[in-house]
Design a protein around this motif. Sequence first.
Motif, PDB file in Angstrom:
ATOM      1  N   ALA A   1       1.048   8.686   0.120  1.00  0.00           N
ATOM      2  CA  ALA A   1      -0.040   7.890   0.694  1.00  0.00           C
ATOM      3  C   ALA A   1      -0.138   6.551  -0.024  1.00  0.00           C
ATOM      4  CB  ALA A   1      -1.370   8.637   0.589  1.00  0.00           C
ATOM      5  N   LEU A   2      -0.630   5.540   0.700  1.00  0.00           N
ATOM      6  CA  LEU A   2      -0.939   4.235   0.117  1.00  0.00           C
ATOM      7  C   LEU A   2      -2.426   4.000   0.286  1.00  0.00           C
ATOM      8  CD1 LEU A   2       1.981   1.954   1.401  1.00  0.00           C
ATOM      9  CD2 LEU A   2       1.742   3.028  -0.831  1.00  0.00           C
ATOM     10  N   THR A   3      -3.109   3.755  -0.813  1.00  0.00           N
ATOM     11  CA  THR A   3      -4.550   3.521  -0.778  1.00  0.00           C
ATOM     12  C   THR A   3      -4.866   2.138  -1.329  1.00  0.00           C
ATOM     13  OG1 THR A   3      -4.889   4.493  -2.968  1.00  0.00           O
ATOM     14  CG2 THR A   3      -5.002   5.982  -1.068  1.00  0.00           C
ATOM     15  N   GLY A   4      -6.099   1.694  -1.060  1.00  0.00           N
ATOM     16  CA  GLY A   4      -6.522   0.387  -1.560  1.00  0.00           C
ATOM     17  C   GLY A   4      -5.710  -0.755  -0.990  1.00  0.00           C
ATOM     18  N   LEU A   5      -5.244  -0.610   0.246  1.00  0.00           N
ATOM     19  CA  LEU A   5      -4.423  -1.649   0.873  1.00  0.00           C
ATOM     20  C   LEU A   5      -5.205  -2.966   0.933  1.00  0.00           C
ATOM     21  CD1 LEU A   5      -1.776  -2.286   2.478  1.00  0.00           C
ATOM     22  CD2 LEU A   5      -3.090  -1.730   4.544  1.00  0.00           C
TER      23      LEU A   5
END
Length: 270
Positions: A101-105
């Motif tokens: 997952a990628l967060t804080g995009l």
Amino acid sequence: MTYFDTALLALLLLTLLGLGAALWPGRRAAPRPDPRARAALRQKAETLALRGRILAITPETSLPDLTLTPLGEVWLSRPKGVSAEGALAVKAAARFPLARALTGLRQRPKGGRVEWSATACAASPRHGTEQPRTPRPQATVLVDGSNVVMWEKNSGLTDKAQLATLQSVIDLLLAEGRAVKVIFDANIAYTLFGRGMSVEELTRRIARPAADIEMTAKGQIADAWLIDSAFTTGATIVSNDLYRDHPRARFLSMRRGFSHGGVAELLPPR
């Protein structure tokens, strides 16, 4: 033998070869392999496999149904107005093999470009969330037949679905000693042959008796059937579909691939 006689003999041989091709049109030489084309298709499949490992891309710092563990930051820049989410996901998956997952995009203008960044995170289902069975090496491999026959068309190599691609994929899996089940949408015969047919006739056309061939009933969604089966058995699915509309597919074992001239290649499972 004079030069004239040699030339006449060569012309006669060429004529006979042409006549043979006309009389037996099915006896065609196999297409020559194109290493550069296959390398380019392999790179696309590898990029797709990396992109498929990233389940979510969000500006939020948490996800309601996943437990996240930060792994590190990833960033890249793009011209204004050009999305970078897909490329950022590929970069994150390549740099952090455990990233899901990628967060804080976030986006930040920088000169005439935009810098994109996010936090790559490992992810697992939260406690109490339904989880798929752990992949088992001995489990039957499930092949998304409706997807596989489209690999060459989706790559721009042909203008229609190719049964040869599926046959090649089955052969590869059988050579690995795997049991194979192919699942199709109900309309696959129209896609391949322009008319309806029974699963028995379709099985004869595929001509791979060691593989189990199944076709969904009209109105039933093959993707859901395929995913539910893999979810409960721990089977690997062969498909280039990302199944973004199916949350149960997020942690399944997937295997991507490509085909060129009816000769397929499969990447290792992820």
